[in-house]
Design an enzyme around this catalytic site. Structure first.
Site, PDB file in Angstrom:
ATOM      1  N   ARG A  47       0.839  -1.199   0.000  1.00 34.76           N
ATOM      2  CA  ARG A  47       0.000   0.000   0.000  1.00 34.76           C
ATOM      3  C   ARG A  47       0.873   1.248   0.000  1.00 34.76           C
ATOM      4  NH1 ARG A  47      -4.788   1.902   0.273  1.00 34.76           N
ATOM      5  NH2 ARG A  47      -5.880   0.044   0.916  1.00 34.76           N
ATOM      6  N   ILE A  61      -0.383   6.186   9.196  1.00 32.26           N
ATOM      7  CA  ILE A  61      -1.302   5.094   9.531  1.00 32.26           C
ATOM      8  C   ILE A  61      -1.161   3.980   8.489  1.00 32.26           C
ATOM      9  CG2 ILE A  61      -3.668   4.468  10.123  1.00 32.26           C
ATOM     10  CD1 ILE A  61      -4.325   7.381  10.519  1.00 32.26           C
ATOM     11  N   PRO A  62      -0.075   3.206   8.574  1.00 26.74           N
ATOM     12  CA  PRO A  62       0.071   2.121   7.599  1.00 26.74           C
ATOM     13  C   PRO A  62      -0.989   1.039   7.802  1.00 26.74           C
ATOM     14  CG  PRO A  62       1.787   1.987   9.272  1.00 26.74           C
ATOM     15  CD  PRO A  62       1.033   3.258   9.522  1.00 26.74           C
ATOM     16  N   HIS A  63      -1.505   0.565   6.685  1.00 29.77           N
ATOM     17  CA  HIS A  63      -2.501  -0.507   6.711  1.00 29.77           C
ATOM     18  C   HIS A  63      -2.417  -1.256   5.391  1.00 29.77           C
ATOM     19  CE1 HIS A  63      -4.315   3.170   5.162  1.00 29.77           C
ATOM     20  NE2 HIS A  63      -5.165   2.437   4.467  1.00 29.77           N
ATOM     21  N   GLY A  64      -3.003  -2.415   5.346  1.00 33.21           N
ATOM     22  CA  GLY A  64      -2.891  -3.276   4.177  1.00 33.21           C
ATOM     23  C   GLY A  64      -3.730  -2.817   3.002  1.00 33.21           C
TER      24      GLY A  64
END
Length: 144
Positions: A47, A61-64
């Site tokens: 991402r 805000i790292p997320h998949g």
């Protein structure tokens, strides 16, 4: 939302040398808490290659990716407090909140985190917090 933050998933005074290392630490904490499978960490990195998860005010805000939804077992959050900061695509990040949302919950989580961090005073309190409880209190007050 604060119920998704366990003390075990709040890491104080983290020292990381890169954005990639921060994503790996946040992702590993989500794996260790049982929220996601190992494959989710790579999806968080994927991402980031498409669009930066830097949100402003020292927050990322790292997320998949959307394709990684099958790797989410249950919703979870992890927070890395990085007082020295880490370079995030040319910006300085002092707080990384890794998220995994089950059943579309990630949009609600993103929104609540962004609202909390929209107030500079909350950011300062989180960056300067000496305990996980202090950090959780900031989110509880913002969520009230």
């Amino acid at each position: 939302m604060s119920e998704l933050f366990s003390n075990d998933n709040i890491f104080l005074n983290v020292n990381v040398n890169s954005q990639n290392e921060a994503i790996e630490k946040a992702g590993k904490a989500l794996v260790d808490s049982g929220a996601v499978t190992d494959a989710y960490i790579q999806a968080m990195k994927d991402r980031e290659q498409v669009v930066s998860t830097f949100m402003g005010n020292g927050l990322a805000i790292p997320h998949g990716t959307d394709e990684a939804k099958t790797n989410v077992i249950h919703s979870g959050l992890t927070l890395l407090q990085i007082p020295e900061g880490v370079d995030w695509d040319g910006e300085v990040v002092k707080v990384v909140v890794g998220i995994a949302g089950k059943d579309g919950e990630h949009l609600d989580l993103l929104s609540k985190i962004a609202i909390t961090f929209s107030e500079e005073g909350n950011v300062d309190r989180i960056v300067q917090a000496k305990s996980a409880e202090e950090i959780k209190q900031v989110f509880e007050e913002a969520d009230a």
